[in-house]
Design an enzyme around this catalytic site. Structure first.
Site, PDB file in Angstrom:
ATOM      1  N   THR A 124      44.780  53.133  42.316  1.00  0.00           N
ATOM      2  CA  THR A 124      45.520  52.943  43.435  1.00  0.00           C
ATOM      3  C   THR A 124      46.047  54.445  43.320  1.00  0.00           C
ATOM      4  OG1 THR A 124      45.887  50.525  43.221  1.00  0.00           O
ATOM      5  CG2 THR A 124      47.122  52.512  44.772  1.00  0.00           C
ATOM      6  N   GLU A 184      38.850  44.753  48.709  1.00  0.00           N
ATOM      7  CA  GLU A 184      40.924  44.574  48.753  1.00  0.00           C
ATOM      8  C   GLU A 184      40.477  43.045  48.787  1.00  0.00           C
ATOM      9  OE1 GLU A 184      43.880  45.861  47.620  1.00  0.00           O
ATOM     10  OE2 GLU A 184      42.747  47.578  48.857  1.00  0.00           O
ATOM     11  N   GLY A 199      48.303  48.526  40.024  1.00  0.00           N
ATOM     12  CA  GLY A 199      48.560  46.975  40.267  1.00  0.00           C
ATOM     13  C   GLY A 199      49.778  46.580  40.375  1.00  0.00           C
ATOM     14  N   ARG A 201      47.115  48.203  55.926  1.00  0.00           N
ATOM     15  CA  ARG A 201      46.506  47.332  55.004  1.00  0.00           C
ATOM     16  C   ARG A 201      45.162  46.907  55.175  1.00  0.00           C
ATOM     17  NH1 ARG A 201      45.937  45.930  49.199  1.00  0.00           N
ATOM     18  NH2 ARG A 201      46.903  44.123  49.004  1.00  0.00           N
TER      19      ARG A 201
END
Length: 575
Positions: A376, A415, A469, A100
Site C-alpha cells: 500500500t 482488493e 497490510g 475504499r
C-alpha cells in the site's frame, strides 16, 4: 584485582552501548517553517510541497500527491484502487473520507470457492475477477471539491506532465518494478509494454513514460469523475473486464460514491487520537490496544523491556481477535464500536492478561472472559495554517491484480482478497476473518489502513500512517508509543525496530534488534513465540511544534518530517 575486573566490565558495557548506539543512531527529523510533506516517493513529495508553496492547503497537496503517486509509484500509488483520508482542519473540524473499493454488483459470497467449497488459489488476488470497483478518483475529487482551494487542472497537471514526459528512475524505483517482472512478461501487450523497456527490465537512469495514463489523467482533469467513471476510460475498463473474466460493469461505476464518515477517536495519556473507522479496522484496533496499555506503566517499564513487550503483544492479540470477528462495512454490519472503544472493556481485557504467561491464540475468542500485503502507500501533509491530512491508499498487492484497463494505463486493484473468501481461511496477509467481512454486492472489504492524526488541545501535533497490510495497525501504533511513552524524537520513533502480533498465526514477528537476546529468552520462558520479520512498512510521519513531543523547536522550524528508511524511495520535504 577486583577493581580492575570491575573497570574492565564497565568498559565492556560502555563499548557495547556505544556500538549499539552507533548502530541505532537516527538522523534528525527534517525541519521546515511553513509546511511538510512525507511520501513514499521523492518526486511526489516535491509535487506536494510545490502545491503548498503556491498557496494551496494540505488537502490540495494531498490530491496532487495522490495523482502523482499513480505515475511515479505505480506499485501502490493509483487511480485504479482506493483508500482512506483522515482530515483535521485548523479550525478544529475533523472528518474521514472513505473511497475504499466496492465489490461489484454481481459478486457473491462463494465466488472464489470451487465445487467442493475450497478456496481457489489466486482467484481473489490475480486477474480481472479479483478487482473491486475503484474509488480513488472519486475520493480525490470529493476531497478537492469540499475541502480544497485549487482547481482540478492545477492539481492534476504535475501528474500529467510526469506521465507524458516521463521521469528518470532511481534504484528504489526499479527495485519496485523488478518485483513484478514475471507478471509484466506475461502481459507484454499491456503492463509489459509500459513497465519494461523494450522487453527488458528497466535500469536506474532510464526514463519511464506512460502515455496512456497521461491521456486518462487529461480526461479526469477535463471532466472530473466523469472522465474516469463514464466515457472512454469506463468503456475500456468494462471491455477489459468482459474480455478477462471480470464482473465490473458500467452499473458498478455509475453507483460508486465516496462516503464521508466520523472518524474513530480515543484518548491516550493526554493526547487525542483521530483515526480510521470501519470499513477500516485501523482506528478501532489502535484505540483498543491503547486503552489496554494505558492501564500499565509503560514508560516506567522501559522501551522494549520484557514486561512492556509482553503487555503490548497480549494487547495486540486480544484486539486482533475483535478485529477479525466483529468488524465490517458499516452499511451492512452493525459494528460494536462503543463496546470495543470502552475503557471498561479494556480493563476487562487487562484482567484477562497474565503478566508472565502468553495467551494461546486458538483459545482466545471475541469477548471477555475469555476474550469475547504490505503493499500500500501512505502520505502525511501539514500546511502553514495547521490543516493536516493523513492518506493511505492502495492497489492491495504490489501492482494490484497484475492487470490493466487496457489502453488506459490504469493498473487495477486486487482488493477482493480483503473480503472473507471462506471463514477460517487466511488471506494474503495471513488474516483469518469472519462473516462480518463476507463478500456481497456493493460491500466494501475490511481494511487495516490506519491514516491517523494526533491532537492536543484541539491542535494537530502528529500525522502518521504506513502501508503494510495487517502490519499497518501495529507499525502506526508503535510509532506513536515510541514518542508518547518513550520520549523518542520523530525519526527515532520511525526508525525503531518493530514487532507484530495479529492473533493468528500464534507467533509474533520481530525485526532485527527489536529484542535483546536476554529479553527474548525471558519472553519465551513466559510462552511467547517468535518468528522473523515480515516485509517492511514505510511510516510517513510529521510532528508539529518540535522534533519530539513536548520538546523545543529548532530555530524557526514548526514542522518536522520523518521518512522511513526501510524503503528507499521516500522523502520528507518541507519549505
Amino acid at each position: 584485582m577486583k577493581n580492575q575486573t570491575f573497570s574492565k566490565a564497565l568498559l565492556a558495557t560502555a563499548l557495547s552501548c556505544a556500538l549499539f548506539n552507533v548502530h541505532a543512531a537516527s538522523q534528525a527529523p527534517v525541519g521546515a517553517e511553513n509546511g511538510m510533506v512525507v511520501t513514499a516517493q521523492h518526486i511526489a513529495s516535491k509535487v506536494g510541497v510545490e502545491v503548498l508553496k503556491s498557496g494551496g492547503n494540505a488537502i490540495d497537496a494531498a490530491v496532487a500527491v495522490g495523482y502523482a503517486l499513480a505515475v511515479v509509484y505505480p506499485a501502490a500509488g493509483n487511480i485504479g484502487g482506493g483508500g482512506f483520508m483522515t482530515i483535521q482542519l485548523a479550525d478544529g473540524r475533523k472528518t474521514f473520507l472513505d473511497f475504499r473499493e466496492k465489490a461489484p454488483l454481481a459478486a457473491t459470497a462463494n465466488m472464489y470457492l470451487d465445487k467442493d467449497g475450497n478456496v481457489i488459489k489466486g482467484a481473489s488476488t490475480t486477474g480481472y475477477l479479483a478487482v473491486g470497483v475503484p474509488g480513488t478518483v472519486s475520493g480525490m475529487e470529493y476531497a478537492r471539491e469540499k475541502y480544497g482551494t485549487k482547481t482540478r487542472q492545477q492539481l492534476i497537471s504535475p501528474a500529467i506532465t510526469l506521465a507524458d514526459k516521463g521521469f528518470v528512475l532511481e534504484q528504489g524505483d526499479v527495485d519496485m518494478l523488478w518485483t513484478s517482472t514475471k507478471d509484466f512478461e506475461k502481459d507484454r501487450a499491456n503492463s509489459g509494454a509500459i513497465f519494461m523497456n523494450k522487453g527488458q527490465p528497466f535500469q536506474p537512469g532510464e526514463r519511464l513514460v506512460q502515455k496512456d495514463l497521461a491521456r486518462t489523467l487529461r480526461l479526469i482533469s477535463a471532466k472530473g469523475t466523469d472522465g474516469f467513471y463514464k466515457g472512454e476510460v469506463a468503456d475500456k475498463l468494462v471491455a477489459s473486464m468482459k474480455a478477462g473474466g471480470g464482473i465490473i460493469t458500467q452499473a458498478d461505476l455509475d453507483q460508486y460514491k465516496t462516503r464521508e464518515l466520523a472518524p474513530v477517536e480515543c484518548d491516550y495519556r493526554g493526547y487525542h487520537v483521530v483515526s480510521a473507522p470501519p470499513p477500516s479496522s485501523g482506528g478501532v484496533v489502535i484505540c483498543e490496544i491503547m486503552n489496554i496499555l494505558e492501564g500499565y506503566p509503560m514508560k516506567e517499564l522501559g522501551y522494549h523491556s520484557a514486561q512492556g513487550v509482553h503487555y503490548t503483544i497480549e494487547a495486540m492479540r486480544h484486539a486482533y481477535v475483535d478485529r477479525n470477528s466483529y468488524l465490517g462495512d458499516p452499511d451492512f454490519v452493525k459494528n460494536p464500536l462503543a463496546h470495543l472503544l470502552d475503557k471498561d472493556y479494556a480493563a476487562k481485557i487487562r484482567a484477562a492478561i497474565n503478566p508472565q504467561k502468553a495467551g494461546i491464540s486458538q483459545e482466545i475468542k471475541p469477548g471477555v472472559p475469555p476474550h469475547e500485503g504490505s503493499n500500500t502507500t501512505h502520505y502525511s501533509i501539514v500546511d502553514k495554517d495547521g490543516n493536516a491530512v493523513s492518506v493511505t491508499y492502495t492497489l492491495n498487492d504490489w501492482f494490484g491484480a497484475k492487470v490493466m484497463a487496457n489502453g488506459t494505463g490504469v493498473l487495477l486493484n486486487d482488493e477482493m482478497d480483503d473480503f472473507t473468501s471462506k471463514v477460517g481461511v487466511p488471506n494474503m496477509y495471513g488474516l483469518i476473518q469472519g462473516e462480518a467481512n463476507a463478500i456481497g454486492p456493493g460491500r466494501r472489504p475490511l481494511s487495516s489502513m490506519s491514516p491517523t492524526i494526533v491532537t492536543k488541545d484541539g491542535k494537530t501535533v502528529m500525522v502518521v500512517g504506513t502501508p503494510g497490510g495487517s502490519r499497518i495497525i501495529t507499525a502506526t501504533l508503535l510509532t506513536m508509543l515510541n514518542m508518547i511513552d518513550y520520549g523518542m524524537n520523530l525519526q527515532e520513533a520511525v526508525d525503531a525496530p518493530r514487532f507484530h502480533q495479529q492473533w493468528m498465526p500464534e507467533s509474533t514477528n520481530i525485526e532485527a534488534f527489536a529484542l535483546s537476546p536476554d529479553t527474548q529468552k525471558i519472553l519465551e520462558s513466559w510462552g511467547q513465540k517468535f518468528a522473523g520479520p515480515q516485509p517492511a512498512n514505510h511510516i510517513a510521519a510529521i510532528l508539529v511544534g518540535a522534533p519530539s513531543l513536548g520538546g523545543k523547536p529548532i530555530g524557526k522550524n514548526r514542522f518536522y518530517g520523518a521518512n522511513d528508511p526501510r524503503r528507499n524511495t521516500g522523502l520528507a520535504l518541507g519549505y
